[in-house]
Design an enzyme around this catalytic site. Structure first.
Site, mmCIF file in Angstrom:
data_model
loop_
_atom_site.group_PDB
_atom_site.id
_atom_site.type_symbol
_atom_site.label_atom_id
_atom_site.label_comp_id
_atom_site.label_asym_id
_atom_site.label_seq_id
_atom_site.Cartn_x
_atom_site.Cartn_y
_atom_site.Cartn_z
ATOM 1 N N SER A 34 36.121 -27.349 18.301
ATOM 2 C CA SER A 34 36.218 -27.917 16.957
ATOM 3 C C SER A 34 36.274 -26.862 15.862
ATOM 4 O O SER A 34 36.762 -27.144 14.759
ATOM 5 C CB SER A 34 35.032 -28.856 16.694
ATOM 6 N N HIS A 260 30.390 -26.946 10.369
ATOM 7 C CA HIS A 260 31.745 -26.506 10.713
ATOM 8 C C HIS A 260 32.391 -25.835 9.513
ATOM 9 O O HIS A 260 32.014 -26.089 8.368
ATOM 10 C CB HIS A 260 32.610 -27.685 11.162
#
Length: 279
Positions: A34, A260
């Protein structure tokens, strides 16, 4: 290039234009987890939360790749290179490779630890403890740093993935992408905004550095170029203010998944990849 053509005159314009039309990397394939897929930047493929502004797409545009395939997927481990991902249904990422693939970037390893299981475990232990090191105490309670052992165990798995890329695409230039800064490079963190106790901040910071060192070793061993995204991201950790941070915290303030890279982070990842290609 347009300036060059104008300067040298029309007699050489056609050959120069023809050369410019040939990309240095006719085919580019992106593999990874990811941090590569760029979760929610915004989403192109909901199955893998693959984003339209992730760093591979930025790189493909910057280098004017002849063709581009992004096989990266949220939750991917090294096993996802050669196996279907059970939760997402994403096919083996190596399916995107071809014998004539010219460039491959690989960003993998964090989920093999697994990193987010560690973050959850430490967050639960540290949530009510601003001081001390309950997470470190848990992973070292037997006198051995079991978390460090888990990180080192990722090495052979990444090495096998790099070896597999060379077998599938023997002509490809292969880049192994490191992980950026997560916690502040100095200081005690930002509890409770990011609920990591002050004694655990340096412990977990060192584990990110260890993971990158493991990746460096595997890149050297398997004829790949390691791309450092850590150094450039110092000062842009998840404790910083919006506009300065390149990684979102547990509660994002920008369009990105928790913990992230946001769009600024993806742009820096792309810059480091392009720089590693000498562009």
């Amino acid at each position: 290039m347009a300036i060059l053509i104008a300067l040298v005159g029309s007699t050489v314009a056609a050959p120069v234009a023809s050369a410019a039309a040939t990309p240095e990397y006719p085919s580019y394939v992106s593999l990874g987890d990811s941090f590569t897929a760029g979760a929610f930047l915004p989403v192109v493929d909901p199955r893998c939360v693959r984003a339209e502004r992730n760093y591979p797409r930025l790189v493909a545009t910057a280098i004017k790749a002849g063709s581009f395939a992004d096989a990266s997927c949220a939750g991917a481990t090294t096993k996802a290179m050669t196996n279907n991902q059970v939760l997402t249904g994403n096919p083996p990422q190596f399916d995107a490779l071809r014998p004539d693939t010219a460039l491959v970037t690989l960003g993998i390893g964090g989920n093999d630890i697994p990193a987010f299981g560690i973050v959850f475990n430490c967050g639960m232990r540290d949530a009510a403890v601003p001081h001390g090191s309950p997470c470190k105490d848990f992973y070292t309670k037997g006198g051995t740093d079991t978390l460090a052992e888990q990180v080192r165990a990722v090495g052979p798995k990444v090495g096998a993935a790099l070896d597999g890329i060379h077998q599938q695409s023997p002509r490809a230039k292969v880049l192994l992408i490191g992980y950026p800064v997560v916690l502040p490079e100095t200081g005690n963190g930002c509890w409770p905004t990011v609920p990591i106790s002050d004694g655990d901040v340096p412990y977990l910071r060192d584990k990110v550095k260890l993971l990158n060192q493991v990746l460096i070793e595997q890149a050297s061993r398997y004829n790949a170029t390691y791309v450092d995204t850590y150094t450039s991201s110092i000062g842009h950790d998840l404790c910083q203010a919006p506009g300065t941070k390149w990684l979102e915290g547990p509660i994002p303030t920008d369009l990105a998944a928790p913990l992230h890279p946001n769009e600024l982070g993806a742009k820096d990842q792309a810059r480091q990849v392009v720089a590693a290609l000498g562009r």
